[in-house]
Design a protein around this motif. Structure first.
Motif, mmCIF file in Angstrom:
data_model
loop_
_atom_site.group_PDB
_atom_site.id
_atom_site.type_symbol
_atom_site.label_atom_id
_atom_site.label_comp_id
_atom_site.label_asym_id
_atom_site.label_seq_id
_atom_site.Cartn_x
_atom_site.Cartn_y
_atom_site.Cartn_z
ATOM 1 N N GLU A 164 64.568 131.365 23.128
ATOM 2 C CA GLU A 164 63.987 130.257 22.361
ATOM 3 C C GLU A 164 65.084 129.348 21.826
ATOM 4 O OE1 GLU A 164 61.720 132.348 19.463
ATOM 5 O OE2 GLU A 164 59.916 132.490 20.721
ATOM 6 N N HIS A 165 66.189 129.928 21.375
ATOM 7 C CA HIS A 165 67.309 129.127 20.879
ATOM 8 C C HIS A 165 67.932 128.298 21.993
ATOM 9 C CE1 HIS A 165 67.172 130.828 16.937
ATOM 10 N NE2 HIS A 165 67.603 132.040 17.284
ATOM 11 N N VAL A 166 68.077 128.871 23.185
ATOM 12 C CA VAL A 166 68.794 128.200 24.268
ATOM 13 C C VAL A 166 67.897 127.242 25.050
ATOM 14 C CG1 VAL A 166 70.046 128.565 26.436
ATOM 15 C CG2 VAL A 166 70.437 130.099 24.499
ATOM 16 N N LEU A 167 66.688 127.669 25.367
ATOM 17 C CA LEU A 167 65.804 126.867 26.223
ATOM 18 C C LEU A 167 65.019 125.819 25.463
ATOM 19 C CD1 LEU A 167 64.392 129.711 28.527
ATOM 20 C CD2 LEU A 167 66.463 128.321 28.827
ATOM 21 N N GLY A 168 64.832 126.025 24.175
ATOM 22 C CA GLY A 168 64.041 125.083 23.398
ATOM 23 C C GLY A 168 62.560 125.389 23.479
ATOM 24 N N PRO A 169 61.724 124.539 22.873
ATOM 25 C CA PRO A 169 60.287 124.811 22.770
ATOM 26 C C PRO A 169 59.571 125.037 24.096
ATOM 27 C CG PRO A 169 60.920 123.027 21.289
ATOM 28 C CD PRO A 169 62.106 123.317 22.127
ATOM 29 N N SER A 170 60.044 124.446 25.182
ATOM 30 C CA SER A 170 59.343 124.610 26.464
ATOM 31 C C SER A 170 59.486 126.024 27.025
ATOM 32 C CB SER A 170 59.868 123.614 27.496
ATOM 33 O OG SER A 170 61.159 124.002 27.949
ATOM 34 N N ARG A 370 74.197 122.718 25.085
ATOM 35 C CA ARG A 370 74.137 122.041 23.785
ATOM 36 C C ARG A 370 73.295 122.853 22.802
ATOM 37 N NH1 ARG A 370 71.879 116.314 24.551
ATOM 38 N NH2 ARG A 370 73.927 116.055 25.539
ATOM 39 N N ASN A 371 72.180 123.387 23.270
ATOM 40 C CA ASN A 371 71.349 124.228 22.408
ATOM 41 C C ASN A 371 72.088 125.491 21.990
ATOM 42 O OD1 ASN A 371 69.171 122.489 22.512
ATOM 43 N ND2 ASN A 371 68.074 123.623 24.095
ATOM 44 N N LEU A 372 72.841 126.090 22.923
ATOM 45 C CA LEU A 372 73.586 127.302 22.598
ATOM 46 C C LEU A 372 74.642 127.019 21.540
ATOM 47 C CD1 LEU A 372 74.260 130.261 23.058
ATOM 48 C CD2 LEU A 372 75.627 129.596 25.048
ATOM 49 N N VAL A 373 75.322 125.896 21.657
ATOM 50 C CA VAL A 373 76.329 125.522 20.663
ATOM 51 C C VAL A 373 75.680 125.313 19.295
ATOM 52 C CG1 VAL A 373 77.955 123.717 19.973
ATOM 53 C CG2 VAL A 373 77.939 124.544 22.339
ATOM 54 N N GLU A 374 74.583 124.568 19.275
ATOM 55 C CA GLU A 374 73.918 124.254 18.005
ATOM 56 C C GLU A 374 73.336 125.494 17.336
ATOM 57 O OE1 GLU A 374 71.051 121.268 18.945
ATOM 58 O OE2 GLU A 374 72.562 119.665 19.150
ATOM 59 N N ASN A 375 72.979 126.501 18.130
ATOM 60 C CA ASN A 375 72.373 127.721 17.590
ATOM 61 C C ASN A 375 73.284 128.932 17.773
ATOM 62 O OD1 ASN A 375 69.481 126.753 16.942
ATOM 63 N ND2 ASN A 375 69.770 126.066 19.046
ATOM 64 N N TRP A 376 74.593 128.694 17.840
ATOM 65 C CA TRP A 376 75.548 129.744 18.175
ATOM 66 C C TRP A 376 75.456 130.949 17.230
ATOM 67 C CZ3 TRP A 376 78.173 131.285 22.171
ATOM 68 C CH2 TRP A 376 79.218 132.201 22.015
ATOM 69 N N ASP A 377 75.487 130.703 15.941
ATOM 70 C CA ASP A 377 75.476 131.819 14.993
ATOM 71 C C ASP A 377 74.202 132.651 15.127
ATOM 72 O OD1 ASP A 377 77.933 131.031 14.065
ATOM 73 O OD2 ASP A 377 77.150 129.973 12.300
ATOM 74 N N ALA A 378 73.075 131.986 15.309
ATOM 75 C CA ALA A 378 71.805 132.701 15.462
ATOM 76 C C ALA A 378 71.781 133.482 16.773
ATOM 77 C CB ALA A 378 70.633 131.725 15.404
ATOM 78 N N CYS A 379 72.335 132.905 17.827
ATOM 79 C CA CYS A 379 72.369 133.587 19.120
ATOM 80 C C CYS A 379 73.273 134.814 19.067
ATOM 81 C CB CYS A 379 72.855 132.632 20.212
ATOM 82 S SG CYS A 379 71.640 131.364 20.681
ATOM 83 N N VAL A 380 74.428 134.677 18.428
ATOM 84 C CA VAL A 380 75.347 135.810 18.293
ATOM 85 C C VAL A 380 74.697 136.914 17.463
ATOM 86 C CG1 VAL A 380 77.530 136.557 17.276
ATOM 87 C CG2 VAL A 380 77.439 134.466 18.648
#
Length: 433
Positions: A164-170, A370-380
């Motif tokens: 969800e963090h990387v792919l976005g709402p779709s 870009r999504n991974l960078v913006e949500n990096w802390d949450a993804c980690v």
């Protein structure tokens, strides 16, 4: 100089910086620093690589090429400054093709001795790494149901929250279609699904089968926007659970279903259309006849198949890189669009249209990074830094591959023509291409 002095000089320790400078006579396009205090490359370089541990050196020496680099990078033994780990595009794009190694066998032996032969003992690989192919072969034949299910679990059952963090709402993990370069990722994914629907000629009341349906994006789009009844199947348990929940949440449960199942377990037939979006990469070239034959049997006469998959720019066999095979798509296979079209035709389909969308996939990967960078802390926090690093490396590297025409994305539209030769298609295509 005595023989003993010569032997001593030959066996003296060599620093990492000295070794790298020796095998790269044309110089380094980046700055390298190492745990032993040595350095190489221009001091004013925008990007610096730091080899932080002896284990990192062992990874590089025991698995030369992309696998050793990946192991050291994923574990954090090889650190990079100047780029974000969620999008190392500038590093990969800037270095690709610029590093030319020149070393004689004798010089290689001297350097290995100087660095320390203890580094030739392979450290355990990172936990994110899948088994090598010879070990997988002990657990079942390639592209058997057991191995296919295991390969899908390795890549897709990472974490729905991470996706969800990387792919976005779709929640769409396939190439989007950009009406313009600066279109949003969500707009581009919706345009992709709409293009597929129009190529398939979907109309209210039709029945659609979507194989390898992921999180159900095509299923939900087709039901919601085109009034069809749709069945999706995926080997990922996590995807199926997420997709079915989304179907219920959107009130589509009376006409949409996503099953956790192998596509080969679909018993229904007489579908008006079949979409295969991003599944063929996992099938295996030797399995194409059985695969496309199965899909043909699911269709009515006049029914359409849309096959959307990553391809090579050549129809000759090209081996998959070790990093991709061990960390990203175990048992994945890519081939040229010509081989795919041939397989589809040889089954008895009539191919009506084909197009290459490789530039669109480069843009899609740009936005996922870009999504991974913006949500990096949450993804980690969700999957760990090692796994997050794998994804940044894989997506940025794939973007470079699409931009440089090393990989492509082809859509092939085919029809199951009836006995009278009627393909049931208009004289000109209705999707604006």
């Amino acid at each position: 100089m005595t023989t003993t002095q010569q032997r001593t000089q030959q066996q003296r320790r060599v620093t990492v910086g000295e070794a790298l400078t020796s095998v790269l006579p044309e110089g380094l396009p980046f700055r390298l620093t190492a745990y032993d205090g040595s350095a190489a490359g221009p001091s004013d370089a925008e990007i610096t690589l730091h080899l932080a541990t002896p284990r990192g050196l062992s990874y590089l020496l025991t698995a030369p090429g992309d696998l050793g680099m990946a192991r050291a990078y994923v574990t954090g033994d090889l650190q990079v400054s100047g780029v974000h780990p969620g999008d190392p595009y500038d590093l990969i794009n800037g270095l690709l093709g610029q590093i030319k190694v020149h070393v004689s066998p004798g010089e290689a032996i001297r350097l290995l001795r100087g660095l320390g032969l203890e580094h030739l003992k392979p450290p355990p690989p990172p936990p994110q790494e899948h088994l090598p192919r010879w070990r997988r072969a002990m657990e079942g034949l390639r592209h058997s149901r057991v191995r296919d299910a295991d390969a899908i679990r390795h890549h897709y059952d990472v974490s729905n929250t991470f996706y969800e963090h990387v792919l976005g709402p779709s929640m769409t993990y396939t190439c989007a279609l950009y009406p313009k370069p600066d279109a949003s990722l969500e707009e581009a994914q919706a345009d992709k699904y709409d293009l597929v629907a129009r190529k398939l000629g979907l109309e209210p009341g039709m029945r659609l089968l979507d194989v390898g349906c992921g999180w159900g994006g095509m299923v939900r789009h087709a039901v919601r926007e085109y009034g069809v009844t749709a069945l999706g199947v995926t080997l990922s348990k996590e995807q199926a659970a997420w997709a079915q929940a989304a179907i219920e949440r959107e009130g589509l449960g009376d006409r949409a279903e996503v099953r956790h199942a192998d596509y080969r377990d679909v018993t229904e037939s007489g579908f008006d259309a079949v979409s295969s979006i991003g599944l063929t990469e996992h099938i295996g070239r030797k399995e194409y006849p059985a695969y496309f034959g199965f899909l043909q049997d699911r269709l009515r006469d006049g029914g359409r198949l849309l096959n959307h998959c990553i391809t090579r720019p050549t129809n000759r066999k090209v081996n998959v890189g070790q990093f991709i095979d061990r960390y990203v798509f175990p048992d994945g296979e890519l081939t040229g669009s010509g081989n795919i079209i041939t397989a589809i035709q040889d089954i008895g389909f009539e191919v009506r249209h084909e197009e290459n969308l490789r530039e669109h996939y480069a843009l899609t990967l740009r936005d996922w990074c870009r999504n991974l960078v913006e949500n990096w802390d949450a993804c980690v926090a969700e999957v760990g830094e090692g796994t997050a690093r794998v994804w940044g490396l894989y997506m940025a590297g794939s973007r470079v591959g699409f931009e440089r025409n090393e990989i492509q994305l082809h859509q092939v539209l085919a029809v199951k023509v009836g006995p009278d030769g009627d393909a049931q298609v208009p004289l000109r295509p209705g999707w604006g291409s």
